[in-house]
Motif scaffolding. Structure first.
Motif, PDB file in Angstrom:
ATOM      1  N   PRO A 216      19.495  50.681  75.665  1.00  4.32           N
ATOM      2  CA  PRO A 216      19.916  51.618  76.718  1.00  4.32           C
ATOM      3  C   PRO A 216      21.412  51.908  76.734  1.00  4.32           C
ATOM      4  N   ILE A 217      22.214  51.123  76.007  1.00  7.16           N
ATOM      5  CA  ILE A 217      23.658  51.389  75.999  1.00  7.16           C
ATOM      6  C   ILE A 217      24.155  51.863  74.633  1.00  7.16           C
ATOM      7  N   GLY A 218      23.240  51.986  73.681  1.00  4.51           N
ATOM      8  CA  GLY A 218      23.619  52.467  72.358  1.00  4.51           C
ATOM      9  C   GLY A 218      22.411  52.454  71.445  1.00  4.51           C
ATOM     10  N   GLU A 219      22.161  53.562  70.763  1.00  2.60           N
ATOM     11  CA  GLU A 219      20.915  53.686  70.014  1.00  2.60           C
ATOM     12  C   GLU A 219      21.092  53.497  68.516  1.00  2.60           C
ATOM     13  N   THR A 220      22.200  52.852  68.136  1.00  2.00           N
ATOM     14  CA  THR A 220      22.412  52.345  66.788  1.00  2.00           C
ATOM     15  C   THR A 220      23.154  51.022  66.929  1.00  2.00           C
ATOM     16  N   LYS A 221      23.200  50.265  65.860  1.00  2.00           N
ATOM     17  CA  LYS A 221      23.938  49.001  65.878  1.00  2.00           C
ATOM     18  C   LYS A 221      25.374  49.199  66.320  1.00  2.00           C
ATOM     19  N   GLU A 222      26.034  50.183  65.746  1.00  2.00           N
ATOM     20  CA  GLU A 222      27.454  50.402  66.024  1.00  2.00           C
ATOM     21  C   GLU A 222      27.664  50.836  67.478  1.00  2.00           C
ATOM     22  N   ALA A 223      26.833  51.757  67.953  1.00  2.00           N
ATOM     23  CA  ALA A 223      26.972  52.237  69.330  1.00  2.00           C
ATOM     24  C   ALA A 223      26.696  51.117  70.326  1.00  2.00           C
ATOM     25  N   TYR A 224      25.711  50.310  70.039  1.00  2.00           N
ATOM     26  CA  TYR A 224      25.365  49.172  70.898  1.00  2.00           C
ATOM     27  C   TYR A 224      26.520  48.182  70.972  1.00  2.00           C
ATOM     28  N   TRP A 225      27.087  47.841  69.842  1.00  2.00           N
ATOM     29  CA  TRP A 225      28.175  46.858  69.814  1.00  2.00           C
ATOM     30  C   TRP A 225      29.416  47.376  70.523  1.00  2.00           C
ATOM     31  N   ASN A 226      29.727  48.638  70.326  1.00  2.00           N
ATOM     32  CA  ASN A 226      30.886  49.221  71.014  1.00  2.00           C
ATOM     33  C   ASN A 226      30.696  49.210  72.534  1.00  2.00           C
ATOM     34  N   ALA A 227      29.471  49.561  72.982  1.00  5.79           N
ATOM     35  CA  ALA A 227      29.200  49.584  74.413  1.00  5.79           C
ATOM     36  C   ALA A 227      29.249  48.182  75.013  1.00  5.79           C
ATOM     37  N   LEU A 228      28.750  47.197  74.266  1.00  9.79           N
ATOM     38  CA  LEU A 228      28.816  45.814  74.735  1.00  9.79           C
ATOM     39  C   LEU A 228      30.259  45.379  74.957  1.00  9.79           C
ATOM     40  N   GLN A 229      31.101  45.677  73.993  1.00  7.96           N
ATOM     41  CA  GLN A 229      32.501  45.278  74.102  1.00  7.96           C
ATOM     42  C   GLN A 229      33.192  45.960  75.288  1.00  7.96           C
ATOM     43  N   ASN A 230      32.793  47.203  75.559  1.00 10.62           N
ATOM     44  CA  ASN A 230      33.442  47.980  76.613  1.00 10.62           C
ATOM     45  C   ASN A 230      32.841  47.753  77.994  1.00 10.62           C
ATOM     46  N   GLY A 231      31.804  46.916  78.080  1.00 12.11           N
ATOM     47  CA  GLY A 231      31.208  46.622  79.381  1.00 12.11           C
ATOM     48  C   GLY A 231      30.500  47.808  80.008  1.00 12.11           C
ATOM     49  N   THR A 232      29.659  48.481  79.228  1.00 12.32           N
ATOM     50  CA  THR A 232      28.968  49.691  79.682  1.00 12.32           C
ATOM     51  C   THR A 232      27.649  49.350  80.363  1.00 12.32           C
ATOM     52  N   SER A 233      27.420  49.868  81.540  1.00 13.54           N
ATOM     53  CA  SER A 233      26.143  49.665  82.224  1.00 13.54           C
ATOM     54  C   SER A 233      25.129  50.700  81.756  1.00 13.54           C
ATOM     55  N   GLY A 234      23.918  50.238  81.462  1.00  6.86           N
ATOM     56  CA  GLY A 234      22.861  51.143  81.012  1.00  6.86           C
ATOM     57  C   GLY A 234      21.910  51.559  82.123  1.00  6.86           C
ATOM     58  N   ALA A 235      22.164  51.103  83.358  1.00  7.84           N
ATOM     59  CA  ALA A 235      21.248  51.377  84.457  1.00  7.84           C
ATOM     60  C   ALA A 235      21.436  52.786  85.011  1.00  7.84           C
ATOM     61  N   ASP A 236      20.309  53.408  85.341  1.00  8.39           N
ATOM     62  CA  ASP A 236      20.344  54.746  85.941  1.00  8.39           C
ATOM     63  C   ASP A 236      18.996  54.992  86.621  1.00  8.39           C
ATOM     64  N   LYS A 237      18.893  56.093  87.329  1.00  9.13           N
ATOM     65  CA  LYS A 237      17.642  56.425  87.988  1.00  9.13           C
ATOM     66  C   LYS A 237      16.542  56.690  86.947  1.00  9.13           C
ATOM     67  N   ILE A 238      15.342  56.245  87.236  1.00  3.81           N
ATOM     68  CA  ILE A 238      14.209  56.434  86.329  1.00  3.81           C
ATOM     69  C   ILE A 238      13.851  57.915  86.248  1.00  3.81           C
ATOM     70  N   THR A 239      13.711  58.394  85.021  1.00  4.23           N
ATOM     71  CA  THR A 239      13.328  59.790  84.795  1.00  4.23           C
ATOM     72  C   THR A 239      11.896  59.916  84.291  1.00  4.23           C
ATOM     73  N   ARG A 240      11.275  58.798  83.906  1.00  2.62           N
ATOM     74  CA  ARG A 240       9.979  58.809  83.240  1.00  2.62           C
ATOM     75  C   ARG A 240       8.835  59.179  84.178  1.00  2.62           C
TER      76      ARG A 240
END
Length: 415
Positions: A14-38
């Protein structure tokens, strides 16, 4: 015994859809929570989750494949493909009889089961199920699909131990290679639990956070005001192989796996043991197998789901394992960002752990403002910001409903 190394990783989170994007978001403290759209959340106590933000199956599969694959299988196959490419695998050069797949899911095709069952009920119980119904819901579907796609005839199965599933899978893959029964295994976990029945079921158990007004910071491990976990979706995949195999291929090595522990709380079908007996045993087994002492561990990736009893029992187990070294180890909780990916959590966090080892960066725990008074203030929970530290050994925990406990230890690779 053979040495076992990680040579490829793939992440769909939920915070990055590739290895690189995920790792960058982890380091930056990115929250993946949001309102459910499903789906419409009007009738539910919780209206938010950690959904994948930009996932489109058409970018990865043709129309026929999309019809035949549940969302959880799609996620797992996408993450596995990234890990395979990352490891630069050339299957025509592998011994396929000694190459396998151990790929987990805690639940399997939740979305398909829900849709097919509701369709059956609202159509006057006319049994017109999809011919792909069974193959779409079975938890071992990803393992089978990968084996068929790449012709891998070695070990092939899917451990199912709730939220410990993919960590158990990694440990079993580690064992097969360590014992010389396999050269290479694709392992990991996938989950797609953001459905009406899933949210409704977890709500009824009072397991989910209902902090709808502050959803972005609702996953707050160790915080005094935590009120439950935030469900997430996605997948993580790792290519692990014997050191001989990796060197023969001249593969990039992220880290070495040196120990694993598997145990049970033997306490309650949902609740963790108050003193973390199973967690303590799993971590102790992993330390013993690695041939190290607790003083050697630099970083702990905590299971830390943001539930009241769960966070405390894990901290108590860590305190017991680390003893006088508890205040020098850096603990972090990725679920504060990704939410809880259930059976996929262990694989996604194993990736975070091996990337931390490789980069000497410990991701932060976010959203925790006031630490629970039962947790010693001297314990370093890596709050708010990442930390740079020379990491030689790291431990990652996963625990699941049923009392399942699993812990793995990774080491910075040394030639």
């Amino acid at each position: 015994m053979k040495r076992v190394v990680i040579t490829g990783v793939g992440a769909l989170t939920p915070i990055g859809e590739t290895k690189e994007a995920y790792w960058n978001a982890l380091q930056n403290g990115t929250s993946g929570a949001d309102k459910i759209t499903r789906f419409d959340t009007t009738k539910f106590k919780t209206d938010f989750a950690c959904e994948l933000k930009n996932y489109d199956p058409a970018n990865h599969f043709d129309r026929k494949e999309i019809r035949r694959l549940d969302r959880f299988s799609q996620y797992g196959l996408v993450a596995a493909e990234e890990a395979i490419q990352d490891a630069n695998l050339q299957f025509n050069k592998l011994n396929k009889n000694r190459s396998g797949v151990i790929f987990s899911s805690g639940i399997g095709g939740f979305e398909t089961f829900e849709k097919e069952t509701l369709n059956y009920a609202v159509n006057d119980f006319n049994p017109r199920f999809s011919p792909f119904f069974i193959t779409k819901i079975i938890a071992n579907g990803i393992a089978g699909q990968l084996s068929i796609k790449y012709g891998l005839r070695g070990v092939n199965y899917a451990p199912v131990t709730a939220c410990a599933s993919s960590t158990n899978g990694i440990i079993q893959a580690f064992n097969y290679i360590k014992w010389g029964k396999a050269d290479l295994i694709i392992t990991g976990g996938s989950e797609a639990p953001i459905t009406e029945t899933s949210i409704g079921g977890f709500n009824t158990m009072k397991a989910l956070s209902t902090n709808n007004e502050n959803y972005a910071s609702a996953s707050r491990p160790f915080d005094k005001s935590r009120d439950g976990f935030v469900v997430g979706e996605g997948a993580g995949a790792l290519v692990i192989e014997s050191l001989e195999s990796a060197l023969r291929r001249d593969a990039h090595i992220y880290a070495e796996i040196v120990g694993g522990g598997e145990s049970s709380d033997a306490h309650h079908i949902v609740g963790t043991h108050p003193n973390g007996e199973g967690a303590y045993l799993a971590m102790s087994q992993a330390i013993e197998e690695a041939g190290i002492s607790s003083s050697d561990i630099d970083h702990i990736n905590a299971h830390a789901t943001s539930t009241g009893p769960g966070d405390l029992s894990e901290i108590r187990a860590i305190e017991r394992v680390m003893e006088e070294n508890i205040n020098r180890v850096h603990i972090s909780a990725p679920k504060s960002m990704t939410g809880h990916l259930l059976g996929a959590a262990g694989a996604v966090e194993a990736i975070a752990t091996c990337l931390a080892l490789e980069s000497n960066i410990i991701p932060p725990t976010i959203n925790t403002e006031e630490i629970d008074e039962q947790i010693p203030k001297t314990i370093d929970l890596t709050l708010k910001e990442k930390k740079q530290k020379d990491i030689r050994l790291a431990l990652s925990n996963s625990f699941g409903f049923g009392g399942h406990c699993a812990a793995i230890i990774m080491k910075k690779y040394e030639k």
